[in-house]
Design an enzyme around this catalytic site. Sequence first.
Site, mmCIF file in Angstrom:
data_model
loop_
_atom_site.group_PDB
_atom_site.id
_atom_site.type_symbol
_atom_site.label_atom_id
_atom_site.label_comp_id
_atom_site.label_asym_id
_atom_site.label_seq_id
_atom_site.Cartn_x
_atom_site.Cartn_y
_atom_site.Cartn_z
ATOM 1 N N THR A 189 0.897 -1.090 -0.008
ATOM 2 C CA THR A 189 0.019 -0.019 -0.009
ATOM 3 C C THR A 189 1.012 1.400 0.115
ATOM 4 O O THR A 189 1.836 1.452 0.714
ATOM 5 C CB THR A 189 -0.866 -0.071 1.240
ATOM 6 O OG1 THR A 189 -1.707 1.171 1.301
ATOM 7 C CG2 THR A 189 -0.134 -0.092 2.502
ATOM 8 N N GLU A 336 -5.184 -2.100 4.601
ATOM 9 C CA GLU A 336 -5.042 -2.793 5.941
ATOM 10 C C GLU A 336 -5.929 -3.687 6.387
ATOM 11 O O GLU A 336 -5.731 -4.543 7.185
ATOM 12 C CB GLU A 336 -4.341 -1.953 6.941
ATOM 13 C CG GLU A 336 -3.134 -1.124 6.562
ATOM 14 C CD GLU A 336 -3.185 0.148 5.722
ATOM 15 O OE1 GLU A 336 -2.294 0.689 5.410
ATOM 16 O OE2 GLU A 336 -4.205 0.198 4.807
ATOM 17 N N LYS A 446 -7.596 22.821 7.635
ATOM 18 C CA LYS A 446 -7.504 23.943 8.926
ATOM 19 C C LYS A 446 -7.502 25.194 8.585
ATOM 20 O O LYS A 446 -6.262 25.687 8.099
ATOM 21 C CB LYS A 446 -6.398 23.252 9.876
ATOM 22 C CG LYS A 446 -6.431 21.763 10.187
ATOM 23 C CD LYS A 446 -5.210 21.175 10.767
ATOM 24 C CE LYS A 446 -5.130 19.643 11.054
ATOM 25 N NZ LYS A 446 -5.103 18.998 9.500
ATOM 26 N N TRP A 451 -12.339 23.498 11.337
ATOM 27 C CA TRP A 451 -11.901 22.426 10.387
ATOM 28 C C TRP A 451 -12.807 22.479 9.334
ATOM 29 O O TRP A 451 -14.108 22.540 9.316
ATOM 30 C CB TRP A 451 -11.986 21.044 11.181
ATOM 31 C CG TRP A 451 -10.711 21.000 11.921
ATOM 32 C CD1 TRP A 451 -9.669 21.744 12.338
ATOM 33 C CD2 TRP A 451 -10.226 19.704 12.522
ATOM 34 N NE1 TRP A 451 -8.592 21.390 13.126
ATOM 35 C CE2 TRP A 451 -9.024 19.806 13.116
ATOM 36 C CE3 TRP A 451 -10.728 18.306 12.500
ATOM 37 C CZ2 TRP A 451 -8.169 18.796 13.794
ATOM 38 C CZ3 TRP A 451 -9.937 17.296 12.878
ATOM 39 C CH2 TRP A 451 -8.633 17.571 13.670
#
Length: 550
Positions: A189, A336, A446, A451
């Site tokens: 990955t 994963e 940000k 956010w």
Amino acid sequence: MPVKLLKPADEAYQYPLLIKQLLLSSERYGANNEIVGGNNGKRYSYAEFNQRVQRLANMLTEQGVKQGDVVAVLDWDTPRYLECFFAIPMLGAVLHTVNVRLAPEQIVYTMNHAEDKVVLAHDDFLPLLAKVKHELVTVEKYIQLSDSDTPAEPALATVGEYERLLAAALPEFDFPDFDENAIATTFYTTGTTGNPKGVYFSHRQLVLHTLTLAATTSMNDNMQLMQASSVYMPITPMFHVHAWGVPYVATMMGLKQVYPGRYEPATLLQLFVREKVTFSHCVPTILQMVLSSEKAQAIDFSGWQVLIGGSALTAGLADAALARGIQVYTGYGMSETCPLLSTTWLPLEASDFDQQRQVQERIKTGRPVPLVNMRIIDNNGRFLPHDGEAMGEVVVRTPWLTQGYLNEPEKSAELWANGWMHTGDVGTIDSNYTLQIRDRIKDVIKTGGEWISSLDLENLISQHPDIELTAVVGLPDTEWGERPHAMLTVKADAAVDREQVADHLQQFIEAGLIEKWAIPDSVTVVAEIPRTSVGKIDKKLIRKQLQTAN
């Protein structure tokens, strides 16, 4: 009082969860179905497929492959690859699905890091391997994979061509039992920095993932993706998380399967029509590529169900797909996680929803599938409430998660901090257990102490009638820290600028969905948005390109 342990009789068979067990039912249910190769037009019955798997096992054994050896495959999506999905791990060897879209130096790194011994490579990749052969320190033998009945002379020395070697091999092989925790597969990955990281999965993990995926794709009345009558065609590369594990399910169920070779819109559409495909899965950019194809305009897509993953399914793309008769759903996971973690969950009454409500339900990240324990945590690792408002990192536990990164203990420890796998995604979970991914931690913008979710902005911008795809990233700003920038592809003959995007977003500001400071400071219209090796939008490269341009 200690728990009581099962004490089987000495004569009892200890049934290991091995990939070979998935083949037991394929001929029972799929006797009249075929496995079709779009690369060469060949068709195989399940009886022929099972025999070819055994021939492949004999052929590899003759080439010296033993339990624990790593066998690499570089191929497009073909029935050959499906045979490798079974024969190699069923021998007790490890299947390394090489990402053929990586840069040459990264391919070399992954093959050396995995310690590949035997390599099966398509004609298209043999010239590359010929150039880097001297750098591949563990490879002993190469086998040629060709789509032609009269293969050309390979670009490097091989022990032979796949079909000819297969034909010379014995058609029967007694696959052994061994520990179900033996590693079956590995692949790499790519992250934002450094070399690709190797993940690996055991037979037990893949069998459990297969069984859960089979249940998940048929347990919802309004999302019947895989049934006996289904025709499956992957549009996710087989090197990427085992094509999301779906080939194992389709083979276990004996479904008709169609493998398109290299992904080309015209070929995909031709196979879709000719083979009557009912189920596929892909990243959003691939679906957009198919819908935008000129040949697609005359095709009736009714009955095609497509599971979208890898990147967020936007409202704009979902709306466009539904308008063409494509039933789209969201799946969530990562390399994963093998990858399944959650999927769309449509309520029983969903068939009565209007299209706008359908879109909103289908773009949700979904509910965790069976056996998945999912939570969200704050920066201090504390669990947050499932109220749909609290936002934190998504962490998971389930039997099929990679146990670490291959030969990288420090990164493995970070992945599994405090006994939960950390996804790196920020999300919310509501009281109905529905997950909504808000952003990758590294992609949250940000700005001025606030956010902004790049995914939320992309979803809203995508609803502009002239916009096909969008990617929103944060760019450095001396006053605010970061400010959003939108990169767009637009429909033919359309012209979209920053002012039009701002005007479009005003309705969502008035509805309270975003704040006014979320409007991008700048907009770039491009012919194609940069993508990663598996077709996902590459925000790392986008940020680099934009910062270089400025």
